[in-house]
Design an enzyme around this catalytic site. Structure first.
Site, PDB file in Angstrom:
ATOM      1  N   ASN A 160     -10.135  -0.021   0.323  1.00  0.00           N
ATOM      2  CA  ASN A 160      -8.457  -0.026  -0.051  1.00  0.00           C
ATOM      3  C   ASN A 160      -8.105  -0.482  -1.313  1.00  0.00           C
ATOM      4  O   ASN A 160      -7.985  -1.528  -1.523  1.00  0.00           O
ATOM      5  CB  ASN A 160      -7.889  -0.866   1.148  1.00  0.00           C
ATOM      6  CG  ASN A 160      -6.408  -0.649   1.417  1.00  0.00           C
ATOM      7  OD1 ASN A 160      -5.722  -0.216   0.427  1.00  0.00           O
ATOM      8  ND2 ASN A 160      -5.874  -1.202   2.390  1.00  0.00           N
ATOM      9  N   HIS A 175      -3.205   7.638   2.453  1.00  0.00           N
ATOM     10  CA  HIS A 175      -3.631   6.095   1.820  1.00  0.00           C
ATOM     11  C   HIS A 175      -5.209   5.952   2.615  1.00  0.00           C
ATOM     12  O   HIS A 175      -5.400   6.103   3.678  1.00  0.00           O
ATOM     13  CB  HIS A 175      -2.676   5.234   2.533  1.00  0.00           C
ATOM     14  CG  HIS A 175      -3.119   3.691   2.326  1.00  0.00           C
ATOM     15  ND1 HIS A 175      -3.457   3.342   1.096  1.00  0.00           N
ATOM     16  CD2 HIS A 175      -3.094   2.439   3.167  1.00  0.00           C
ATOM     17  CE1 HIS A 175      -3.649   1.953   1.080  1.00  0.00           C
ATOM     18  NE2 HIS A 175      -3.663   1.619   2.465  1.00  0.00           N
ATOM     19  N   CYS A 234       0.637  -1.300   0.119  1.00  0.00           N
ATOM     20  CA  CYS A 234       0.182   0.088  -0.092  1.00  0.00           C
ATOM     21  C   CYS A 234       0.897   1.098  -0.101  1.00  0.00           C
ATOM     22  O   CYS A 234       0.150   2.291  -0.325  1.00  0.00           O
ATOM     23  CB  CYS A 234      -0.935   0.131   1.173  1.00  0.00           C
ATOM     24  SG  CYS A 234      -2.048  -1.397   1.325  1.00  0.00           S
TER      25      CYS A 234
HETATM   26  O1  UT7 Z   1      -3.589  -0.726   3.945  1.00  0.00           O
HETATM   27  C1  UT7 Z   1      -3.238  -1.104   5.027  1.00  0.00           C
HETATM   28  C2  UT7 Z   1      -3.786  -2.270   5.699  1.00  0.00           C
HETATM   29  N1  UT7 Z   1      -4.868  -2.493   6.411  1.00  0.00           N
HETATM   30  C3  UT7 Z   1      -5.141  -1.550   7.105  1.00  0.00           C
HETATM   31  O2  UT7 Z   1      -4.693  -0.381   7.602  1.00  0.00           O
HETATM   32  C4  UT7 Z   1      -6.496  -2.173   8.181  1.00  0.00           C
HETATM   33  C5  UT7 Z   1      -6.238  -1.949   9.550  1.00  0.00           C
HETATM   34  N2  UT7 Z   1      -7.221  -2.403  10.235  1.00  0.00           N
HETATM   35  C6  UT7 Z   1      -8.325  -2.184  10.264  1.00  0.00           C
HETATM   36  O3  UT7 Z   1      -8.927  -1.361   9.568  1.00  0.00           O
HETATM   37  C7  UT7 Z   1      -9.326  -2.623  11.456  1.00  0.00           C
HETATM   38  O4  UT7 Z   1      -8.672  -3.533  12.316  1.00  0.00           O
HETATM   39  C8  UT7 Z   1     -10.409  -3.647  10.863  1.00  0.00           C
HETATM   40  C9  UT7 Z   1     -11.404  -2.767   9.736  1.00  0.00           C
HETATM   41  C10 UT7 Z   1      -9.682  -4.744   9.954  1.00  0.00           C
HETATM   42  C11 UT7 Z   1     -11.304  -4.517  12.060  1.00  0.00           C
HETATM   43  O5  UT7 Z   1     -11.780  -3.617  12.922  1.00  0.00           O
HETATM   44  P1  UT7 Z   1     -11.598  -3.632  14.548  1.00  0.00           P
HETATM   45  O6  UT7 Z   1     -12.392  -2.718  14.932  1.00  0.00           O
HETATM   46  O7  UT7 Z   1     -10.335  -3.984  14.664  1.00  0.00           O
HETATM   47  O8  UT7 Z   1     -12.417  -5.250  14.340  1.00  0.00           O
HETATM   48  P2  UT7 Z   1     -12.098  -6.621  15.058  1.00  0.00           P
HETATM   49  O9  UT7 Z   1     -10.769  -6.990  14.230  1.00  0.00           O
HETATM   50  O10 UT7 Z   1     -11.462  -6.306  16.594  1.00  0.00           O
HETATM   51  O11 UT7 Z   1     -13.105  -7.669  14.914  1.00  0.00           O
HETATM   52  C12 UT7 Z   1     -14.267  -7.276  15.828  1.00  0.00           C
HETATM   53  C13 UT7 Z   1     -15.308  -8.153  15.485  1.00  0.00           C
HETATM   54  C14 UT7 Z   1     -14.832  -9.810  15.630  1.00  0.00           C
HETATM   55  O12 UT7 Z   1     -15.650 -10.505  16.361  1.00  0.00           O
HETATM   56  P3  UT7 Z   1     -15.628 -11.133  17.632  1.00  0.00           P
HETATM   57  O13 UT7 Z   1     -14.319 -11.939  17.567  1.00  0.00           O
HETATM   58  O14 UT7 Z   1     -15.305  -9.911  18.552  1.00  0.00           O
HETATM   59  O15 UT7 Z   1     -16.697 -12.067  18.042  1.00  0.00           O
HETATM   60  C15 UT7 Z   1     -14.919 -10.051  14.063  1.00  0.00           C
HETATM   61  O16 UT7 Z   1     -14.745 -11.563  13.983  1.00  0.00           O
HETATM   62  O17 UT7 Z   1     -15.844  -7.956  14.290  1.00  0.00           O
HETATM   63  C16 UT7 Z   1     -15.779  -9.307  13.714  1.00  0.00           C
HETATM   64  N3  UT7 Z   1     -15.765  -9.157  12.062  1.00  0.00           N
HETATM   65  C17 UT7 Z   1     -16.735  -8.749  11.362  1.00  0.00           C
HETATM   66  N4  UT7 Z   1     -18.153  -8.672  11.560  1.00  0.00           N
HETATM   67  C18 UT7 Z   1     -18.999  -8.543  10.633  1.00  0.00           C
HETATM   68  C19 UT7 Z   1     -14.649  -8.913  11.528  1.00  0.00           C
HETATM   69  N5  UT7 Z   1     -14.907  -8.697  10.191  1.00  0.00           N
HETATM   70  C20 UT7 Z   1     -16.221  -8.314  10.250  1.00  0.00           C
HETATM   71  C21 UT7 Z   1     -17.144  -8.120   9.215  1.00  0.00           C
HETATM   72  N6  UT7 Z   1     -18.579  -8.156   9.265  1.00  0.00           N
HETATM   73  N7  UT7 Z   1     -16.536  -7.905   7.831  1.00  0.00           N
END
Ligand code: UT7
Length: 319
Positions: free
Chosen positions: A276, A246, A113
């Site tokens: 992204n 980004h 990225c």
């Molecule tokens: O280009 C550079 C690369 N990427 C980035 O910069 C991305 C960086 N990270 C992020 O943007 C965030 O960490 C995410 C958007 C990927 C995730 O957000 P988060 O607030 O950190 O959520 P989480 O990973 O803590 O997940 C919370 C919950 C989980 O459920 P449990 O384990 O708490 O029951 C996930 O399984 O949300 C669940 N979950 C979803 N639910 C519905 C994960 N993906 C999804 C989804 N829909 N698509």
């Protein structure tokens, strides 16, 4: 003093848009979850026969048209991509052929990225030094092909697209500085660990991401690299007309802007409709704000990005 200066921008998005509602029908997710966590409502997905070099070609032609140059004027092509058409030759070489030219230098840069910022830094060195007179710098991705579409943690986040700029040698300020970093010890938090071995893919050819770890890393290093850049010019956030970040997650973008004290009206965001797009995201956002008239002549623009590697970097320029 001699500089490289952006004299044209262009971008391209594949025709097919894929909304959060359409993803709801395929996997266990919701528009509410995706939008509240990331700021994404929809993204674009390339057609099966569209390659990275095709997307790059569309974006390049638009940038060349704005710059008022012919393909034969280009003496350097640098393409940033994580999704090259082939293992080799480089997508830059394939793009050169599609542009109908030959002979000029052409290379790919791989920094995921952060790729476009890296590519811009490389091209800037050639153009400002006078070794190249006119460079085409592209970020282009078909990132959708690296996604496990049953993995809701990653597939909702990314999209396809391309952005390009034309850089020309200039006696008046253009790119003021670029700042690049990498930390390979963090390769485990964001990767596609597949490799080709004896004609077979070994490992997994899908994106793996520890979202929380990437989020924290991104917020820290983007703040650091923006401060490093501003300090190099005795500037503060107040001196910047536009932040072109980004586009991974609106929460990361706003955290960086808040730390720099930049009001939201001076941040270019495209993540809502594009997701992204990896190396394409910064030039796509730049072109959007140039074409809608927000970024204009003389404006000071700060570009920043972070990605797999981990890599991160920034560029400060006068448009
Ligand atoms: O280009 C550079 C690369 N990427 C980035 O910069 C991305 C960086 N990270 C992020 O943007 C965030 O960490 C995410 C958007 C990927 C995730 O957000 P988060 O607030 O950190 O959520 P989480 O990973 O803590 O997940 C919370 C919950 C989980 O459920 P449990 O384990 O708490 O029951 C996930 O399984 O949300 C669940 N979950 C979803 N639910 C519905 C994960 N993906 C999804 C989804 N829909 N698509």
């Amino acid at each position: 003093m001699a500089y490289s200066r952006i004299v044209g921008t262009g971008s391209y998005l594949p025709a097919q848009a894929l909304s959060n509602q359409e993803l709801e029908a395929r996997i266990e997710t919701s528009d509410e979850w995706i939008f509240s966590r990331t700021g994404i409502r929809s993204r674009h997905v390339a057609a099966p026969d569209e390659k990275t070099s095709d997307l790059a070609l569309h974006a390049s032609r638009r940038a060349m048209e704005m710059a008022g140059i012919e393909a034969s004027d280009i003496d350097l092509i640098v393409v940033a991509t994580t999704t090259p058409d082939m293992m080799f030759p480089s997508t830059a070489a394939l793009l050169q052929h599609k542009l109908g030219i030959k002979g000029c230098a052409a290379m790919d840069v791989q920094a995921v990225c952060t790729g476009f910022v890296y590519a811009l830094a490389v091209a800037d060195k050639f153009v400002a030094s006078g070794q190249s007179k006119c460079a085409l710098v592209v970020g282009a991705e078909v990132f959708s092909r690296l996604l496990d579409w049953s993995d809701r943690r990653t597939c909702v986040l990314f999209g396809d697209g391309a952005g390009a700029v034309v850089l020309k040698h200039s006696e008046t300020p253009g790119i003021l500085s670029t700042h690049l970093h990498a930390d390979g010890s963090q390769s485990g938090i964001l990767n596609v660990d597949g490799a080709v071995h004896n004609g077979e893919i070994t490992g997994r050819a899908f994106v793996h991401m520890d979202g929380g770890a990437v989020f924290k890393f991104a917020v820290r290093v983007l703040d650091e690299v923006c401060r490093e850049t501003l300090a190099a010019h005795n500037m503060s956030g107040a001196d910047i007309d536009w932040l072109v970040p980004h586009q991974a997650n609106i929460r990361i973008i706003m955290a960086t802007a808040d730390k720099l004290g930049l009001p939201r009206e001076r941040i270019v965001t495209t993540v809502e409709r594009q997701g992204n797009t990896s190396a394409a995201s910064v030039p796509l956002a730049l072109d959007t704000a140039v074409r809608d008239g927000r970024i204009g002549a003389g404006h000071k623009v700060l570009l920043e990005a972070v990605g797999g590697g981990m890599t991160w970097g920034s560029a400060l320029l006068v448009f």
